[in-house]
Design a protein around this motif. Structure first.
Motif, PDB file in Angstrom:
ATOM      1  N   THR A  88      -0.913 -15.137   8.391  1.00 25.55           N
ATOM      2  CA  THR A  88      -0.520 -14.074   9.305  1.00 25.55           C
ATOM      3  C   THR A  88      -0.887 -12.765   8.627  1.00 25.55           C
ATOM      4  OG1 THR A  88       1.380 -15.365  10.042  1.00 25.55           O
ATOM      5  CG2 THR A  88       1.417 -13.020  10.536  1.00 25.55           C
ATOM      6  N   LEU A  89      -1.417 -11.812   9.394  1.00 29.08           N
ATOM      7  CA  LEU A  89      -1.742 -10.534   8.761  1.00 29.08           C
ATOM      8  C   LEU A  89      -1.113  -9.379   9.505  1.00 29.08           C
ATOM      9  CD1 LEU A  89      -4.129  -8.607  10.225  1.00 29.08           C
ATOM     10  CD2 LEU A  89      -5.531 -10.520   9.546  1.00 29.08           C
ATOM     11  N   GLY A  90      -0.987  -8.274   8.803  1.00 27.39           N
ATOM     12  CA  GLY A  90      -0.438  -7.061   9.379  1.00 27.39           C
ATOM     13  C   GLY A  90      -0.862  -5.862   8.558  1.00 27.39           C
ATOM     14  N   GLY A  91      -0.466  -4.703   9.027  1.00 28.40           N
ATOM     15  CA  GLY A  91      -0.787  -3.471   8.322  1.00 28.40           C
ATOM     16  C   GLY A  91       0.409  -2.545   8.279  1.00 28.40           C
ATOM     17  N   ARG A  92       0.431  -1.705   7.273  1.00 27.64           N
ATOM     18  CA  ARG A  92       1.524  -0.745   7.111  1.00 27.64           C
ATOM     19  C   ARG A  92       0.934   0.556   6.580  1.00 27.64           C
ATOM     20  NH1 ARG A  92       6.342  -3.178   4.189  1.00 27.64           N
ATOM     21  NH2 ARG A  92       6.763  -3.830   6.291  1.00 27.64           N
ATOM     22  N   VAL A  93       1.384   1.661   7.141  1.00 27.83           N
ATOM     23  CA  VAL A  93       0.932   2.975   6.690  1.00 27.83           C
ATOM     24  C   VAL A  93       2.126   3.702   6.097  1.00 27.83           C
ATOM     25  CG1 VAL A  93      -0.057   5.196   7.384  1.00 27.83           C
ATOM     26  CG2 VAL A  93      -0.911   3.078   8.405  1.00 27.83           C
ATOM     27  N   SER A  94       1.954   4.192   4.875  1.00 21.03           N
ATOM     28  CA  SER A  94       3.003   4.925   4.176  1.00 21.03           C
ATOM     29  C   SER A  94       2.881   6.408   4.484  1.00 21.03           C
ATOM     30  CB  SER A  94       2.855   4.713   2.669  1.00 21.03           C
ATOM     31  OG  SER A  94       3.641   5.634   1.965  1.00 21.03           O
ATOM     32  N   SER A  95       3.997   7.087   4.495  1.00 22.44           N
ATOM     33  CA  SER A  95       3.967   8.533   4.720  1.00 22.44           C
ATOM     34  C   SER A  95       3.714   9.310   3.442  1.00 22.44           C
ATOM     35  CB  SER A  95       5.277   9.002   5.355  1.00 22.44           C
ATOM     36  OG  SER A  95       6.352   8.706   4.484  1.00 22.44           O
TER      37      SER A  95
ATOM     38  N   ALA B  63       2.451 -24.524   3.227  1.00 21.29           N
ATOM     39  CA  ALA B  63       2.899 -23.150   2.975  1.00 21.29           C
ATOM     40  C   ALA B  63       2.241 -22.159   3.937  1.00 21.29           C
ATOM     41  CB  ALA B  63       2.575 -22.748   1.541  1.00 21.29           C
ATOM     42  N   ASP B  64       2.999 -21.177   4.358  1.00 23.02           N
ATOM     43  CA  ASP B  64       2.484 -20.081   5.169  1.00 23.02           C
ATOM     44  C   ASP B  64       2.441 -18.820   4.321  1.00 23.02           C
ATOM     45  OD1 ASP B  64       2.223 -21.554   7.535  1.00 23.02           O
ATOM     46  OD2 ASP B  64       4.306 -21.196   8.084  1.00 23.02           O
ATOM     47  N   LEU B  65       1.462 -17.982   4.578  1.00 22.23           N
ATOM     48  CA  LEU B  65       1.337 -16.712   3.869  1.00 22.23           C
ATOM     49  C   LEU B  65       1.259 -15.567   4.869  1.00 22.23           C
ATOM     50  CD1 LEU B  65      -1.415 -17.562   1.229  1.00 22.23           C
ATOM     51  CD2 LEU B  65       1.029 -17.286   0.815  1.00 22.23           C
ATOM     52  N   GLN B  66       1.929 -14.495   4.544  1.00 22.90           N
ATOM     53  CA  GLN B  66       1.829 -13.264   5.317  1.00 22.90           C
ATOM     54  C   GLN B  66       1.090 -12.264   4.445  1.00 22.90           C
ATOM     55  OE1 GLN B  66       5.373 -10.805   5.834  1.00 22.90           O
ATOM     56  NE2 GLN B  66       4.861 -10.697   8.001  1.00 22.90           N
ATOM     57  N   ILE B  67      -0.037 -11.767   4.927  1.00 23.01           N
ATOM     58  CA  ILE B  67      -0.847 -10.822   4.174  1.00 23.01           C
ATOM     59  C   ILE B  67      -0.715  -9.462   4.846  1.00 23.01           C
ATOM     60  CG2 ILE B  67      -3.167 -10.207   3.412  1.00 23.01           C
ATOM     61  CD1 ILE B  67      -2.368 -13.778   4.272  1.00 23.01           C
ATOM     62  N   MET B  68      -0.255  -8.485   4.090  1.00 21.68           N
ATOM     63  CA  MET B  68      -0.026  -7.149   4.628  1.00 21.68           C
ATOM     64  C   MET B  68      -0.937  -6.164   3.909  1.00 21.68           C
ATOM     65  SD  MET B  68       1.935  -5.598   6.848  1.00 21.68           S
ATOM     66  CE  MET B  68       3.497  -6.414   7.044  1.00 21.68           C
ATOM     67  N   GLY B  69      -1.760  -5.480   4.669  1.00 19.83           N
ATOM     68  CA  GLY B  69      -2.592  -4.424   4.114  1.00 19.83           C
ATOM     69  C   GLY B  69      -1.841  -3.106   4.169  1.00 19.83           C
ATOM     70  N   HIS B  70      -2.051  -2.282   3.177  1.00 16.72           N
ATOM     71  CA  HIS B  70      -1.365  -0.993   3.112  1.00 16.72           C
ATOM     72  C   HIS B  70      -2.380   0.139   3.041  1.00 16.72           C
ATOM     73  CE1 HIS B  70       2.806  -2.372   2.200  1.00 16.72           C
ATOM     74  NE2 HIS B  70       2.132  -3.472   1.960  1.00 16.72           N
ATOM     75  N   ALA B  71      -1.998   1.273   3.567  1.00 13.84           N
ATOM     76  CA  ALA B  71      -2.791   2.498   3.444  1.00 13.84           C
ATOM     77  C   ALA B  71      -1.820   3.667   3.382  1.00 13.84           C
ATOM     78  CB  ALA B  71      -3.744   2.666   4.626  1.00 13.84           C
ATOM     79  N   ASP B  72      -2.288   4.770   2.835  1.00 11.93           N
ATOM     80  CA  ASP B  72      -1.440   5.961   2.827  1.00 11.93           C
ATOM     81  C   ASP B  72      -1.717   6.771   4.089  1.00 11.93           C
ATOM     82  OD1 ASP B  72      -3.754   7.583   2.357  1.00 11.93           O
ATOM     83  OD2 ASP B  72      -3.608   7.096   0.236  1.00 11.93           O
ATOM     84  N   ALA B  73      -1.020   7.872   4.245  1.00  9.01           N
ATOM     85  CA  ALA B  73      -1.144   8.684   5.446  1.00  9.01           C
ATOM     86  C   ALA B  73      -2.149   9.821   5.295  1.00  9.01           C
ATOM     87  CB  ALA B  73       0.223   9.243   5.827  1.00  9.01           C
TER      88      ALA B  73
END
Length: 94
Positions: free
Chosen positions: A67-74, A19-29
């Motif tokens: 796999t990791l990534g990041g996302r910023v919310s508005s 199995a592969d996992l994608q881990i996404m970190g989130h933050a606000d703006a």
């Protein structure tokens, strides 16, 4: 971090599987404090994901499965911000 129990359960379920996992970190703006640890919200989001990845590795999940990534919310209102300060895991094949 309250998520460690949850991450341990995830690690146990994927350990020894392909199995592969994608881990996404989130933050606000929302602006970060000047002189803080993180340069910007992107750095904060990526650091959240990296912390989860490192923890999963200590529990036996192979680095090539992660796999990791990041996302910023508005979002700036308190309700939106409450749900963006998080990480999420997904199956990248799904």
């Amino acid at each position: 971090m309250a998520a460690f129990g949850w991450l341990t359960a995830i690690a146990e379920s994927v350990h020894g599987t392909p199995a592969d996992l994608q881990i996404m970190g989130h933050a606000d703006a929302a602006p970060l404090p000047a002189g803080g640890v993180f340069q910007d919200n992107w750095s904060l989001a990526a650091a959240r994901a990296a912390e989860a990845v490192r923890y999963l590795e200590t529990k036996g999940v192979k680095p090539e499965q992660l796999t990791l990534g990041g996302r910023v919310s508005s979002g700036r209102d308190p309700e939106e911000r409450a749900v963006t300060v998080r990480i999420h895991l997904a199956d990248p094949a799904a």
